[in-house]
Design a protein around this motif. Structure first.
Motif, PDB file in Angstrom:
ATOM      1  N   GLU A   1       0.860  -1.189   0.000  1.00 10.32           N
ATOM      2  CA  GLU A   1       0.000   0.000   0.000  1.00 10.32           C
ATOM      3  C   GLU A   1       0.902   1.247   0.000  1.00 10.32           C
ATOM      4  N   TYR A   2       1.466   1.525  -1.170  1.00  8.50           N
ATOM      5  CA  TYR A   2       2.518   2.537  -1.266  1.00  8.50           C
ATOM      6  C   TYR A   2       1.988   3.958  -1.066  1.00  8.50           C
ATOM      7  N   ASN A   3       0.802   4.238  -1.544  1.00 11.33           N
ATOM      8  CA  ASN A   3       0.240   5.585  -1.363  1.00 11.33           C
ATOM      9  C   ASN A   3       0.012   5.897   0.113  1.00 11.33           C
TER      10      ASN A   3
ATOM     11  N   MET B   1      14.658   9.459   3.359  1.00  9.90           N
ATOM     12  CA  MET B   1      15.182   8.448   2.437  1.00  9.90           C
ATOM     13  C   MET B   1      14.090   7.456   2.053  1.00  9.90           C
ATOM     14  N   LEU B   2      13.310   7.024   3.028  1.00  9.81           N
ATOM     15  CA  LEU B   2      12.225   6.096   2.728  1.00  9.81           C
ATOM     16  C   LEU B   2      11.190   6.758   1.822  1.00  9.81           C
ATOM     17  N   LEU B   3      10.869   8.021   2.117  1.00  7.20           N
ATOM     18  CA  LEU B   3       9.906   8.746   1.288  1.00  7.20           C
ATOM     19  C   LEU B   3      10.413   8.895  -0.141  1.00  7.20           C
TER      20      LEU B   3
ATOM     21  N   HIS C   1      10.133   4.834  -6.748  1.00  2.93           N
ATOM     22  CA  HIS C   1       9.784   3.516  -7.276  1.00  2.93           C
ATOM     23  C   HIS C   1       8.288   3.314  -7.458  1.00  2.93           C
ATOM     24  N   HIS C   2       7.485   3.989  -6.663  1.00  2.44           N
ATOM     25  CA  HIS C   2       6.048   3.684  -6.678  1.00  2.44           C
ATOM     26  C   HIS C   2       5.171   4.926  -6.787  1.00  2.44           C
TER      27      HIS C   2
END
Length: 607
Positions: free
Chosen positions: A114-116, A134-136, A142-143
């Motif tokens: 659930e990337y959004n 960094m994660l954001l 990528h998504h």
């Protein structure tokens, strides 16, 4: 009882016994809910913290996500009362701070696909740490559908401001199109920049060249860094040099560096994936099998997108195309940005005759990796097979303009022009090939195409001299066979037999050389060169020459139908830079190359 249970849960958590924490903390939470007389806000909050974080550590992401979101709401309630207990627990456990809790929620959403929701969770944090940024950035990169490159770059820049040694962020920014000088300026002006890192300028320069389609220059920059810095023979540097040589098309040197990187770390997937492709181009099936053999003992649960690609590549090399396509789809299902898997998928579609599907795949790859020549090469091949020559000419020109320091683009354009019946196009083809050989005088496809041009002009002796010079320093079975065919036509049967024999020494199963020797035997009996030898020599490495049969396709040496697309361009002297499909007759006006177009590009070469 609740106090004793709570203290034991804390002890279990502090010792990392998370699987034991889950049932105990669950019991305590139920106790506190059922008996509100003994429940305190602080104890209930900390019990939920232990429970949610234990589930997170045990990879129970769905449960952990729900519990962590409940903890965040509880924390807001405690903030209203300005609880000093909250400050105390977050001092003892920094991982229980609000930003860290939201980070874990985002990770849970990411693992659940659930990337959004993951991105929304991180964007809601007002003050993000480099870890959150960094994660954001990775999620958006990528998504993030509909997310602009500017937004992604801002997230990576936020990481770089606080952590200037984030080499991953540096590479990502350059890949996104941020100018290398701008990235260098950000790093140099960062307050936290350590001293004595002059090498970092070369690192940034090398990546800027690599993503700017200057692969040979990038390899030289990384090589200089490898030779002059204390990081000599580092696996990451060796991988970068090998990747650059792979992108440039020098598969021999690429194999050397990537193999050295694998010696340092046999599980280096950044080196394993290109090395598997390089082994294919260098006709080393046995080495490729050994490369992938250690993966056979892994369970499929351990597999990443790269692992599936490696199996797809091995299946492709063993002519198991349906199986290869299945593995490729699995690789792309796990990582839609796996460029090697995308390219292989395009090759498979092209070989199966699904050219429009292949075009879609290559176009997707071009959006992700415009610095890869194979993308343009695959599109040109598909356009030519569909006789969409106006689209092919546009892509050829783009390749020449993007890869100005690579012989591959000039050879591809020259080979395409050479197959047209238009005399002016054939004349310009020679200029393109000459430009390619100015860049690299030993570039095998350029040498083969130039020999074919000489032969087409009736100068067989010049073609023979050129090929003899090439094979003296850079022997290759297909060049030997091409030279032998020309010598056979020139009635020098002894020399032709000699070069066929040399070809078989390098590749004992090389069918073209075996057929050539058989044709020489027949010629010796009849006293004249066989029709087969003459036919092979006339087509040389650029089969399909005069465009009289636009529906056929060169299939060198019993190779499968897939080889016309992306296989062995540097090693092959037959499917030369995807130019083996013949051009259409001149009367097909709508499909013919626009003469002023290629003359304009020809003019650019002159200038």
């Amino acid at each position: 009882m609740e106090n004793a249970l709570f203290s034991n849960i804390k002890k279990l958590y502090d010792h990392g016994l998370y699987e034991c924490v889950i049932p105990s903390a669950s019991l305590l939470c139920t106790l506190l809910q059922n008996d509100r007389n003994v429940a305190t806000l602080e104890m209930e909050y900390q019990a939920m913290l232990y429970l949610s974080n234990a589930n997170y550590k045990q990879h129970n992401y769905r449960t952990a996500c729900n519990q962590l979101e409940a903890v965040v709401l509880q924390r807001k309630a405690m903030l209203r009362f300005k609880s000093s207990y909250l400050t105390a627990i977050e001092s003892s456990y920094p991982q229980f701070q609000d930003a860290e809790l939201r980070y874990k929620i985002a990770v849970c959403y990411r693992e659940l696909g659930e990337y959004n929701m993951a991105m929304s969770t991180l964007q809601a944090v007002k003050t993000r740490t480099p870890r959150l940024n960094m994660l954001l950035a990775r999620l958006m990169h990528h998504h993030g559908r509909g997310v602009s490159k500017k937004e992604i770059a801002l997230a990576f820049k936020d990481v770089l401001r606080e952590c200037p040694m984030s080499l991953t962020s540096i590479e990502a920014l350059i890949e996104l199109g941020i100018d290398g000088s701008e990235v260098h300026s950000m790093v140099v002006n960062a307050a936290a920049l350590p001293k004595n890192i002059e090498w970092l300028s070369s690192w940034i320069k090398g990546h800027a060249q690599m993503y700017g389609c200057k692969h040979r220059e990038a390899a030289q920059t990384f090589q200089q860094l490898n030779d002059t810095s204390p990081f000599r023979q580092n696996e990451h540097l060796l991988t970068k040099i090998g990747q650059c040589m792979y992108y440039y098309g020098n598969f021999i040197r690429s194999e050397q560096y990537l193999a050295m990187a694998i010696m340092h770390n046999p599980h280096n997937l950044n080196a394993l994936c290109p090395l598997a492709v390089v082994y294919e181009f260098n006709k080393k099936k046995l080495e490729q099998g050994k490369l992938i053999a250690p993966l056979e003992i892994r369970t499929t649960g351990e597999f990443s997108s790269s692992h599936w690609f490696l199996h797809a590549q091995l299946s492709y090399m063993n002519s198991k195309y349906d199986r290869s396509l299945i593995f490729t789809e699995r690789a792309l299902a796990m990582d839609a940005r796996n460029i090697e898997a995308l390219l292989l998928r395009g090759r498979l579609f092209g070989g199966l005759g699904r050219h429009k599907d292949a075009i879609d795949v290559f176009r997707s790859a071009r959006c992700l990796a415009p610095y890869r020549f194979e993308v343009y090469k695959g599109l040109v091949a598909c356009f030519i097979r569909l006789k969409w020559l106006k689209e092919a000419q546009t892509m050829c020109a783009l390749a020449v303009r993007h890869f100005r320091t690579s012989p591959r683009s000039y050879t591809m354009f020259g080979g395409t022009l050479f197959h047209l019946a238009n005399p002016g196009a054939k004349k310009s083809a020679r200029k393109f090939v000459e430009k390619a050989l100015q860049i690299d005088e030993h570039y095998a496809p350029g040498i083969a195409l130039m020999a074919s041009i000489y032969q087409d002009e009736g100068d067989t002796q010049e073609a023979i001299v050129l090929l003899r010079k090439q094979v003296a320093n850079h022997p290759h079975p297909k060049l030997f066979a091409m030279l032998a065919e020309l010598l056979s036509v020139d009635k020098d049967l002894d020399a032709a037999l000699h070069y066929y024999t040399l070809a078989l020494r390098l590749d004992p199963t090389f069918q073209r050389a075996l057929d050539g020797i058989n044709s020489l035997t027949k010629a010796a009996r009849t006293g004249k060169p066989s029709d087969k030898a003459s036919e092979s020599a006339s087509s040389s490495s650029v089969a399909a020459g005069d465009g009289s049969n636009p529906g056929t396709m060169s299939r060198p040496c019993t190779t499968p139908n897939h080889e016309w697309l992306l296989d062995c361009d540097e090693a092959s002297t037959e499917a030369l830079e995807l130019s083996s499909p013949a051009g259409p007759p001149d009367d097909v006006e709508s499909d013919a190359f626009s003469e002023p177009f290629w003359q304009d590009v020809d003019g650019e070469l002159t200038n």
